[in-house]
Design an enzyme around this catalytic site. Structure first.
Site, PDB file in Angstrom:
ATOM      1  N   CYS A  25      -3.520   1.353   6.681  1.00  0.00           N
ATOM      2  CA  CYS A  25      -3.707   0.751   8.002  1.00  0.00           C
ATOM      3  C   CYS A  25      -4.258   1.773   9.000  1.00  0.00           C
ATOM      4  O   CYS A  25      -4.919   1.405   9.955  1.00  0.00           O
ATOM      5  CB  CYS A  25      -2.395   0.193   8.508  1.00  0.00           C
ATOM      6  SG  CYS A  25      -1.086   1.412   8.481  1.00  0.00           S
TER       7      CYS A  25
ATOM      8  N   GLU B  77       7.697   2.410  14.942  1.00  0.00           N
ATOM      9  CA  GLU B  77       8.537   2.898  13.862  1.00  0.00           C
ATOM     10  C   GLU B  77       8.610   4.414  13.954  1.00  0.00           C
ATOM     11  O   GLU B  77       7.817   5.046  14.653  1.00  0.00           O
ATOM     12  CB  GLU B  77       7.942   2.486  12.508  1.00  0.00           C
ATOM     13  CG  GLU B  77       7.830   0.989  12.410  1.00  0.00           C
ATOM     14  CD  GLU B  77       7.813   0.450  11.002  1.00  0.00           C
ATOM     15  OE1 GLU B  77       6.799   0.671  10.316  1.00  0.00           O
ATOM     16  OE2 GLU B  77       8.802  -0.198  10.600  1.00  0.00           O
TER      17      GLU B  77
ATOM     18  N   GLU C 262       3.910  -4.212  12.402  1.00  0.00           N
ATOM     19  CA  GLU C 262       2.938  -3.130  12.169  1.00  0.00           C
ATOM     20  C   GLU C 262       1.796  -3.761  11.395  1.00  0.00           C
ATOM     21  O   GLU C 262       1.959  -4.118  10.232  1.00  0.00           O
ATOM     22  CB  GLU C 262       3.573  -2.003  11.334  1.00  0.00           C
ATOM     23  CG  GLU C 262       4.762  -1.324  11.977  1.00  0.00           C
ATOM     24  CD  GLU C 262       4.391  -0.438  13.138  1.00  0.00           C
ATOM     25  OE1 GLU C 262       3.191  -0.186  13.351  1.00  0.00           O
ATOM     26  OE2 GLU C 262       5.298   0.001  13.851  1.00  0.00           O
TER      27      GLU C 262
ATOM     28  N   ASN D 103       0.804  -1.234   0.000  1.00  0.00           N
ATOM     29  CA  ASN D 103       0.000   0.000   0.000  1.00  0.00           C
ATOM     30  C   ASN D 103       0.833   1.278   0.000  1.00  0.00           C
ATOM     31  O   ASN D 103       0.466   2.261  -0.639  1.00  0.00           O
ATOM     32  CB  ASN D 103      -1.034  -0.014   1.136  1.00  0.00           C
ATOM     33  CG  ASN D 103      -0.428  -0.239   2.489  1.00  0.00           C
ATOM     34  OD1 ASN D 103       0.719  -0.660   2.613  1.00  0.00           O
ATOM     35  ND2 ASN D 103      -1.186   0.038   3.523  1.00  0.00           N
TER      36      ASN D 103
HETATM   37  P1  NAD Z   1       0.251  -9.146   3.749  1.00  0.00           P
HETATM   38  O1  NAD Z   1       0.318  -9.476   5.181  1.00  0.00           O
HETATM   39  O2  NAD Z   1      -0.481 -10.037   2.833  1.00  0.00           O
HETATM   40  O3  NAD Z   1       1.719  -9.017   3.127  1.00  0.00           O
HETATM   41  C1  NAD Z   1       2.701  -8.171   3.674  1.00  0.00           C
HETATM   42  C2  NAD Z   1       4.068  -8.699   3.282  1.00  0.00           C
HETATM   43  O4  NAD Z   1       4.262  -9.967   3.901  1.00  0.00           O
HETATM   44  C3  NAD Z   1       4.266  -8.900   1.792  1.00  0.00           C
HETATM   45  O5  NAD Z   1       5.581  -8.562   1.433  1.00  0.00           O
HETATM   46  C4  NAD Z   1       4.046 -10.410   1.642  1.00  0.00           C
HETATM   47  O6  NAD Z   1       4.687 -10.942   0.527  1.00  0.00           O
HETATM   48  C5  NAD Z   1       4.658 -10.912   2.942  1.00  0.00           C
HETATM   49  N1  NAD Z   1       4.175 -12.246   3.341  1.00  0.00           N
HETATM   50  C6  NAD Z   1       3.016 -12.856   3.019  1.00  0.00           C
HETATM   51  N2  NAD Z   1       2.962 -14.085   3.565  1.00  0.00           N
HETATM   52  C7  NAD Z   1       4.108 -14.259   4.260  1.00  0.00           C
HETATM   53  C8  NAD Z   1       4.632 -15.331   5.050  1.00  0.00           C
HETATM   54  N3  NAD Z   1       3.957 -16.470   5.232  1.00  0.00           N
HETATM   55  N4  NAD Z   1       5.842 -15.158   5.635  1.00  0.00           N
HETATM   56  C9  NAD Z   1       6.513 -14.008   5.486  1.00  0.00           C
HETATM   57  N5  NAD Z   1       6.082 -12.979   4.731  1.00  0.00           N
HETATM   58  C10 NAD Z   1       4.881 -13.102   4.127  1.00  0.00           C
HETATM   59  O7  NAD Z   1      -0.301  -7.663   3.718  1.00  0.00           O
HETATM   60  P2  NAD Z   1      -0.677  -6.777   2.468  1.00  0.00           P
HETATM   61  O8  NAD Z   1      -1.942  -7.311   1.899  1.00  0.00           O
HETATM   62  O9  NAD Z   1       0.515  -6.614   1.581  1.00  0.00           O
HETATM   63  O10 NAD Z   1      -0.931  -5.360   3.174  1.00  0.00           O
HETATM   64  C11 NAD Z   1      -2.119  -5.039   3.764  1.00  0.00           C
HETATM   65  C12 NAD Z   1      -2.070  -5.170   5.262  1.00  0.00           C
HETATM   66  O11 NAD Z   1      -0.959  -4.438   5.790  1.00  0.00           O
HETATM   67  C13 NAD Z   1      -3.270  -4.599   5.966  1.00  0.00           C
HETATM   68  O12 NAD Z   1      -3.739  -5.475   6.954  1.00  0.00           O
HETATM   69  C14 NAD Z   1      -2.755  -3.317   6.604  1.00  0.00           C
HETATM   70  O13 NAD Z   1      -3.464  -2.873   7.712  1.00  0.00           O
HETATM   71  C15 NAD Z   1      -1.372  -3.680   6.911  1.00  0.00           C
HETATM   72  N6  NAD Z   1      -0.552  -2.470   7.051  1.00  0.00           N
HETATM   73  C16 NAD Z   1      -0.166  -2.072   8.300  1.00  0.00           C
HETATM   74  C17 NAD Z   1       0.577  -0.922   8.450  1.00  0.00           C
HETATM   75  C18 NAD Z   1       1.031  -0.460   9.807  1.00  0.00           C
HETATM   76  O14 NAD Z   1       1.956   0.333   9.881  1.00  0.00           O
HETATM   77  N7  NAD Z   1       0.431  -0.918  10.877  1.00  0.00           N
HETATM   78  C19 NAD Z   1       0.926  -0.170   7.338  1.00  0.00           C
HETATM   79  C20 NAD Z   1       0.519  -0.602   6.079  1.00  0.00           C
HETATM   80  C21 NAD Z   1      -0.214  -1.777   5.951  1.00  0.00           C
END
Ligand code: NAD
Length: 455
Positions: free
Chosen positions: A263, A433, A229, A131
């Protein structure tokens, strides 16, 4: 190596192909980082600071093309992407101040001198979502490098392009080979390998709560440090004594920004019942006026969702019988479009109000008293951000203290600043962070005792 086809979500066309990394590439990147670590940690603090400033300058010199790349790949409005690239530059400049300020303590003890040092961890694995691809990467890369660690960065498979550019820019700026490594590949393969790898000392992850849970469990095997996060479902609490026009004007960007894929999205708008009608009346033109369209067009305020799958997931929260009170525009044709949508009134335990939608859907939830507002705001598994709109300063501070969340704004919907800590309570995460706090998560404290009176 097979290729990742990188799709432009506004056109559904493939905009680039990049090699798809697998476990072998992760192992090679970790080995490069491990080999580079002893020399990198020994670089004089002022020199490490200079290299980070040079990297910030190199990013700034490419500001416009990086913004366009990110706008196309993540489907975000070009104006937003420019702001994000500005924050990336600022983040590297901010943490360039850190190498010379990583201070320890001296502690009064008997028989000698006791002192602490903040030591780098070694190789750190950074896993980021789609995102805010380069922005969130910079929040991790900059403090990690400033503290003397070497990095393996894994961008999301949907948005690897800006991270791959960063790797090249770092070498151009003079960072030694192996200090910053990027592996673009699937999370279930590359991310998981980083989590399991015995030579990786820490994982800093941003993404969904579900994946974060698996990462915490996986990291436990090698007792890695972990910061997470995760998701959010933040409350935007509007009291009847607030400046309603200001609250209504600020609410749409706080949930429809980045097409709701944020998020920090204040996706639960809690409105005091006595001003509900007035608030909705003021909200309507603000939502209907959102310019949804081509991310590269100046003036666009909202782009498409990241993928067809994401659009399908978002649509499931707006079934035929959903209480749609306001609906904005969305273009026809190719692109993963979804209109800004306000559901009202919604109960706090409805699925749309309880789960993170990660799309342009806001739930308006009425409340009666201050106590009621706090109870509803806290009735969530998440606690990432939030806002309070009121003209009563004492109430603002009372409610800010009572809501269980990592960051909350009063008469504002902003959450993130380079110099202030950001992170979640409850299932929104672990660790912080940005600001000075982030550095603590990229160092371990070493205590050294020097006997001056014979041991
Ligand atoms: P996601 O959890 O699907 O993926 C995030 C990252 O993790 C990607 O690089 C993905 O390839 C990797 N990943 C996926 N499966 C994995 C595994 N089994 N082991 C290790 N890595 C793995 O999330 P997304 O769909 O890319 O992003 C959306 C989510 O991120 C939302 O829930 C959002 O709230 C959250 N988010 C949080 C923050 C924050 O600062 N709190 C900021 C931005 C997004």
């Amino acid at each position: 190596m097979s290729a990742i086809e990188v799709v432009e979500p506004a056109t559904e066309r493939v905009m680039a192909e990049v090699p798809r990394a697998g476990a072998e590439e992760v192992d090679a990147a970790v080995a490069r980082a491990k080999a580079a670590f002893p020399a990198w940690r020994a670089v004089a603090p002022a020199e490490r600071a200079r290299l980070l400033r040079d990297l910030a300058d190199a990013i700034e010199a490419r500001h416009e093309d990086l913004a366009r790349l990110e706008a196309r790949n993540a489907g975000k409005p070009i104006g937003d992407a420019r702001g994000e690239m500005g924050m990336v530059v600022e983040t590297f400049r901010y943490y360039a101040g850190a190498p010379e300020r990583l201070l320890g303590q001296t502690i009064p003890v008997a028989g000698g001198v006791d002192m602490t040092f903040r030591e780098p961890l070694g190789v750190v694995g950074l896993i980021v979502p789609w995102n805010f691809p380069l922005t969130i990467a910079s929040w991790k890369v900059a403090p990690a490098l400033a503290a003397g660690n070497c990095v393996v960065l894994k961008p999301a498979e949907l948005t690897p392009l800006s991270a791959l550019e960063l790797e090249v820019l770092a070498l151009d700026a003079g960072l030694p080979e192996g200090v910053l490594n990027v592996v673009a590949g699937p999370g279930s393969v590359c991310g998981q390998r980083l989590v399991e790898h015995p030579d990786v000392a820490k994982i800093a992850f941003t993404g969904s709560t579900e994946v974060g849970r698996g990462i915490a469990a996986g990291a436990a095997r090698t007792i890695k440090r972990v910061t997470l996060e995760l998701g959010g479902k933040s409350a935007n609490v509007v009291f009847a004594d607030a400046d309603l026009e200001a609250a209504a004007a600020a609410a749409p960007p706080a949930v429809f920004g980045n097409a709701g894929q944020d998020c920090c999205a204040r996706s639960r708008i809690l409105v005091q019942r006595s001003c509900l009608e007035d608030f909705l009346a003021a909200l309507q033109p603000a939502v209907e006026g959102i310019a949804v369209g081509d991310p590269l067009e100046e003036g666009t305020q909202m782009g498409p969702l990241i993928s067809a799958g994401q659009r399908e997931a978002v649509a499931s929260y707006v079934p035929e019988d959903a209480p749609v009170a306001i609906r904005g525009d969305a273009p026809d044709g190719p692109g993963y479009w979804f209109p800004p949508t306000v559901l009202a009134p919604v109960a706090n335990d409805d699925r749309a109000a309880a789960e993170e939608i990660f799309g342009p859907v806001a739930c308006v939830i009425p409340f009666d008293s201050e106590e009621d507002a706090v109870r509803l705001a806290n009735d969530s598994v998440y606690g990432l951000s939030g806002s309070i709109w009121t003209g009563d300063g004492a109430r603002a501070l009372r409610v800010a203290r009572a809501i269980d969340t990592g960051a909350i704004s009063i008469n504002s919907n902003t959450s993130v600043r380079v110099s202030t800590p950001f992170g979640g309570f409850k299932q929104s995460g672990v660790g912080r962070e940005l600001g000075p706090d982030a550095l603590e998560h990229y160092t371990d404290v070493k205590n050294v005792y020097y006997a001056t009176e014979g041991g």
